[in-house]
Motif scaffolding. Sequence first.
Motif, mmCIF file in Angstrom:
data_model
loop_
_atom_site.group_PDB
_atom_site.id
_atom_site.type_symbol
_atom_site.label_atom_id
_atom_site.label_comp_id
_atom_site.label_asym_id
_atom_site.label_seq_id
_atom_site.Cartn_x
_atom_site.Cartn_y
_atom_site.Cartn_z
ATOM 1 N N LYS A 57 5.434 19.757 13.929
ATOM 2 C CA LYS A 57 4.641 20.334 12.844
ATOM 3 C C LYS A 57 4.940 19.656 11.520
ATOM 4 C CE LYS A 57 3.314 24.984 14.288
ATOM 5 N NZ LYS A 57 3.351 26.427 13.935
ATOM 6 N N LEU A 58 6.187 19.284 11.314
ATOM 7 C CA LEU A 58 6.549 18.601 10.076
ATOM 8 C C LEU A 58 5.896 17.219 10.004
ATOM 9 C CD1 LEU A 58 10.335 19.603 9.947
ATOM 10 C CD2 LEU A 58 8.488 20.472 8.485
ATOM 11 N N VAL A 59 5.836 16.522 11.143
ATOM 12 C CA VAL A 59 5.163 15.219 11.174
ATOM 13 C C VAL A 59 3.667 15.401 10.920
ATOM 14 C CG1 VAL A 59 4.538 13.270 12.658
ATOM 15 C CG2 VAL A 59 6.885 14.129 12.659
ATOM 16 N N HIS A 60 3.071 16.423 11.526
ATOM 17 C CA HIS A 60 1.650 16.693 11.307
ATOM 18 C C HIS A 60 1.367 17.011 9.837
ATOM 19 C CE1 HIS A 60 0.578 17.794 15.748
ATOM 20 N NE2 HIS A 60 0.880 16.524 15.573
ATOM 21 N N ARG A 61 2.273 17.702 9.197
ATOM 22 C CA ARG A 61 2.061 18.058 7.785
ATOM 23 C C ARG A 61 2.112 16.834 6.876
ATOM 24 N NH1 ARG A 61 2.954 23.439 5.758
ATOM 25 N NH2 ARG A 61 2.904 24.958 7.438
ATOM 26 N N ASN A 62 2.644 15.748 7.399
ATOM 27 C CA ASN A 62 2.762 14.531 6.583
ATOM 28 C C ASN A 62 1.656 13.520 6.905
ATOM 29 O OD1 ASN A 62 4.048 13.199 4.489
ATOM 30 N ND2 ASN A 62 5.437 12.089 5.861
ATOM 31 N N ILE A 63 0.677 13.920 7.714
ATOM 32 C CA ILE A 63 -0.494 13.058 7.933
ATOM 33 C C ILE A 63 -1.288 12.988 6.631
ATOM 34 C CG2 ILE A 63 -2.687 12.829 9.171
ATOM 35 C CD1 ILE A 63 -1.364 14.233 11.536
ATOM 36 N N ARG A 64 -1.633 11.760 6.242
ATOM 37 C CA ARG A 64 -2.332 11.584 4.974
ATOM 38 C C ARG A 64 -3.628 10.801 5.172
ATOM 39 N NH1 ARG A 64 0.803 13.123 0.630
ATOM 40 N NH2 ARG A 64 2.937 13.665 1.225
ATOM 41 N N ARG A 65 -4.391 10.726 4.119
ATOM 42 C CA ARG A 65 -5.734 10.147 4.208
ATOM 43 C C ARG A 65 -5.736 8.726 4.764
ATOM 44 N NH1 ARG A 65 -10.335 11.520 0.193
ATOM 45 N NH2 ARG A 65 -12.069 10.436 1.164
ATOM 46 N N PHE A 66 -4.666 7.953 4.507
ATOM 47 C CA PHE A 66 -4.644 6.550 4.917
ATOM 48 C C PHE A 66 -3.586 6.228 5.969
ATOM 49 C CE2 PHE A 66 -6.103 6.231 0.334
ATOM 50 C CZ PHE A 66 -7.450 6.179 0.674
ATOM 51 N N SER A 67 -2.934 7.233 6.529
ATOM 52 C CA SER A 67 -1.909 6.954 7.544
ATOM 53 C C SER A 67 -1.659 8.187 8.397
ATOM 54 C CB SER A 67 -0.598 6.498 6.897
ATOM 55 O OG SER A 67 -0.097 7.486 6.023
ATOM 56 N N LEU A 68 -1.406 7.942 9.683
ATOM 57 C CA LEU A 68 -1.141 9.033 10.621
ATOM 58 C C LEU A 68 0.298 9.500 10.542
ATOM 59 C CD1 LEU A 68 -2.487 10.718 12.887
ATOM 60 C CD2 LEU A 68 -1.709 8.966 14.507
ATOM 61 N N TYR A 69 1.187 8.637 10.099
ATOM 62 C CA TYR A 69 2.602 8.996 9.971
ATOM 63 C C TYR A 69 3.245 8.106 8.919
ATOM 64 C CZ TYR A 69 3.335 4.838 12.874
ATOM 65 O OH TYR A 69 3.314 3.554 13.369
ATOM 66 N N ASP A 70 4.388 8.541 8.440
ATOM 67 C CA ASP A 70 5.187 7.760 7.502
ATOM 68 C C ASP A 70 6.362 7.179 8.279
ATOM 69 O OD1 ASP A 70 6.915 6.770 5.599
ATOM 70 O OD2 ASP A 70 6.687 8.450 4.218
ATOM 71 N N GLY A 83 0.784 -1.234 0.000
ATOM 72 C CA GLY A 83 0.000 0.000 0.000
ATOM 73 C C GLY A 83 0.811 1.277 0.000
ATOM 74 N N ALA A 84 2.116 1.187 -0.277
ATOM 75 C CA ALA A 84 2.978 2.370 -0.185
ATOM 76 C C ALA A 84 2.557 3.459 -1.165
ATOM 77 C CB ALA A 84 4.433 1.966 -0.424
ATOM 78 N N VAL A 85 2.219 3.081 -2.377
ATOM 79 C CA VAL A 85 1.868 4.087 -3.388
ATOM 80 C C VAL A 85 0.614 4.837 -2.974
ATOM 81 C CG1 VAL A 85 1.164 4.420 -5.778
ATOM 82 C CG2 VAL A 85 2.970 2.767 -5.226
ATOM 83 N N SER A 86 -0.398 4.093 -2.528
ATOM 84 C CA SER A 86 -1.642 4.743 -2.114
ATOM 85 C C SER A 86 -1.422 5.654 -0.917
ATOM 86 C CB SER A 86 -2.695 3.682 -1.769
ATOM 87 O OG SER A 86 -3.008 2.904 -2.902
ATOM 88 N N ARG A 87 -0.647 5.200 0.047
ATOM 89 C CA ARG A 87 -0.422 6.016 1.245
ATOM 90 C C ARG A 87 0.306 7.308 0.910
ATOM 91 N NH1 ARG A 87 1.450 1.302 3.533
ATOM 92 N NH2 ARG A 87 3.575 2.152 3.549
ATOM 93 N N ARG A 88 1.361 7.214 0.137
ATOM 94 C CA ARG A 88 2.205 8.391 -0.094
ATOM 95 C C ARG A 88 1.634 9.345 -1.137
ATOM 96 N NH1 ARG A 88 7.947 5.113 0.396
ATOM 97 N NH2 ARG A 88 7.867 4.955 2.678
ATOM 98 N N SER A 89 0.706 8.860 -1.941
ATOM 99 C CA SER A 89 0.068 9.751 -2.920
ATOM 100 C C SER A 89 -1.245 10.323 -2.400
ATOM 101 C CB SER A 89 -0.189 8.994 -4.227
ATOM 102 O OG SER A 89 -1.070 7.899 -3.993
ATOM 103 N N PRO A 99 -3.025 16.980 15.612
ATOM 104 C CA PRO A 99 -3.146 18.386 15.198
ATOM 105 C C PRO A 99 -4.308 19.088 15.892
ATOM 106 C CG PRO A 99 -2.804 16.982 13.292
ATOM 107 C CD PRO A 99 -3.016 16.070 14.455
ATOM 108 N N SER A 100 -4.161 20.368 16.096
ATOM 109 C CA SER A 100 -5.210 21.173 16.712
ATOM 110 C C SER A 100 -6.503 21.067 15.911
ATOM 111 C CB SER A 100 -4.752 22.631 16.766
ATOM 112 O OG SER A 100 -5.835 23.494 17.028
ATOM 113 N N ARG A 101 -7.607 21.133 16.636
ATOM 114 C CA ARG A 101 -8.916 21.064 15.957
ATOM 115 C C ARG A 101 -9.136 22.273 15.041
ATOM 116 N NH1 ARG A 101 -12.088 16.957 18.045
ATOM 117 N NH2 ARG A 101 -11.342 16.078 20.022
ATOM 118 N N ASN A 102 -8.375 23.344 15.244
ATOM 119 C CA ASN A 102 -8.448 24.477 14.317
ATOM 120 C C ASN A 102 -7.867 24.111 12.956
ATOM 121 O OD1 ASN A 102 -9.516 26.112 16.339
ATOM 122 N ND2 ASN A 102 -7.482 26.732 17.052
#
Length: 567
Positions: free
Chosen positions: A220-233, A191-197, A385-388
């Motif tokens: 903040k950098l880790v939060h910016r990398n949260i994606r639709r199918f994973s909380l972290y890389d 699932g690497a392609v789906s997660r990272r795209s 991440p903050s709810r804001n």
Amino acid sequence: MYVELLVNGKLTHERHDTFMVLTQSELLSTMIRKMVRYVKILTVVALPVILVFTIVNVLLLSRLGHHSHETTLILKEKIYNKGSDGSSSKDAAAAIQRGLHAGAGPEFAAGHAKVEEERARERSADGETSKRRKEADDAPGANIVRDDRVEMKDQSIDAMIQKLKSSSSVLYFFPSFFWNLTMAEMTRKLGAVSRRSASTLEGYDSIKQKPDDPPLPHWKLVHRNIRRFSLYDPDDPNLEALMSDLRNLPITETEENEGGTQFKLNVRFSDGGRAVIKFMRYPREVEASENHYIFDDIERHVAEIAAFQLDKVLGFYRVPPTTGRKFNITSELKPIAPDSMYKTLFYSPAGNLCFFGKCDYYCNSAHAFCGHPDVIEGSVMSYLPSRNIATRKSWYQPWRRSYSKFRKAYWETNDDLCDKVRQDDPYNNGKILLDMIDSHTFDFLSGNKDRHSFATFKEWGNYTFPIMYDNGRGFGRQTYDAMSILAPLTQCCIIRKSTLLKYLKLYMGPERLSSLMEDALKPDPVAPVLIRPHLNALDRRLIKILQAVAKCIEEKGVSEVVQSDKF
């Protein structure tokens, strides 16, 4: 006459006093006579018994050795020794040896043989223990004595594997890379392609970094990398940097976490990042009571730490980054502690600094968190991440427990819940239901029965992943496997293909889940996080998950049970 005597007061007093003296004398005489009678009875009955007992003991002592003042009992082939000077079993053996020299009989010789056998076992056990300790100490980072491991062999699972290899209904179930990659390599590939795209959070996409702005902190950098199918890389370099920050950065602010049933502390670090701390209450060896309901159980800081590493090893990537840390209560926490914590600080009778805070359960001096003398372990879980930035939605968990002493949940007495759940949002798209089954197999591995709800990031609707935080009630029991946690798997009889591949990889080896977890937890500041029985339990429970899948495949077939990943 009474009236006349009353008029002559003097006569009355004289006669009255005389009457009282006579009465007391009579009572005293009666008591003396009774005492004399009792003494005679005791003398007649007790003295012969005492005399006989004394004679028997003297004879026994003369047989066992004139100078021995020890008593050695051999009961059920175990030796119990009690000397008047607190002597040990070695002294007891010496006493028996003296008895042999004094001419003791064959029974005593047998006792001597028992002692020698016991001493030989003790020496052998001591030598083996020392050898194991030395091997453990010599190994890099090893601090857990290895016990017998679980045998990864089961007939029903082996039959399932053969069926998966030969089944035409699931073409190429085992991908070519399955046989050559390590577990870490395989989980990153699935699932690497789906997660990272996949898309990232819109709230961060709208915040643009200007050239003259200071570098963003790691959180903040880790939060910016949260994606639709994973909380972290797992390969994000900022993730390891964040873990280091959680372990080392100074704490600048604290406040009580008002959610949940037990005391937790929210903290802010010097870089502005925030985290939740759960402190150590009991040693790792203390198991949860079998008589406790789940809502009565104590949360464990090591369970939070282990849950993150287990999530990473299995390639789910849904648990917030969590690590262990040691805190100095006096210098780090006390100066900035919230009132609810500060007002409960006290010194235990052992001289350790303790606190218990304010909460619904277990916040009293009998269940205090205590340092040694003022240093205490804790788990540190990074904030979401903050709810804001990213609003979260909390969903009802269909297989949650009743949290009642008097009634069971619907699914505990009925097997048809899955048919109802499939029709309802958010489970009707298929993906979240598979995620929920993943989550329950994950919870089964740790023994966590407290998954009463789950949250997702609202902007992605129901086509995303469940965030797996609040894992403190896992790893409570070493030898008990709560099969009811697997209810979604056994009632729905479906499992995601990639999840089954991961579990089969760990079953077939050569890597074991217990070994991978042990290695993953070694660098933690509070290692050893899990003791050996908990590590062994991971392998045992993995087999039980696969047994449940094998049973479903036997009953319904591969194509109905094994589902595509849907991401």
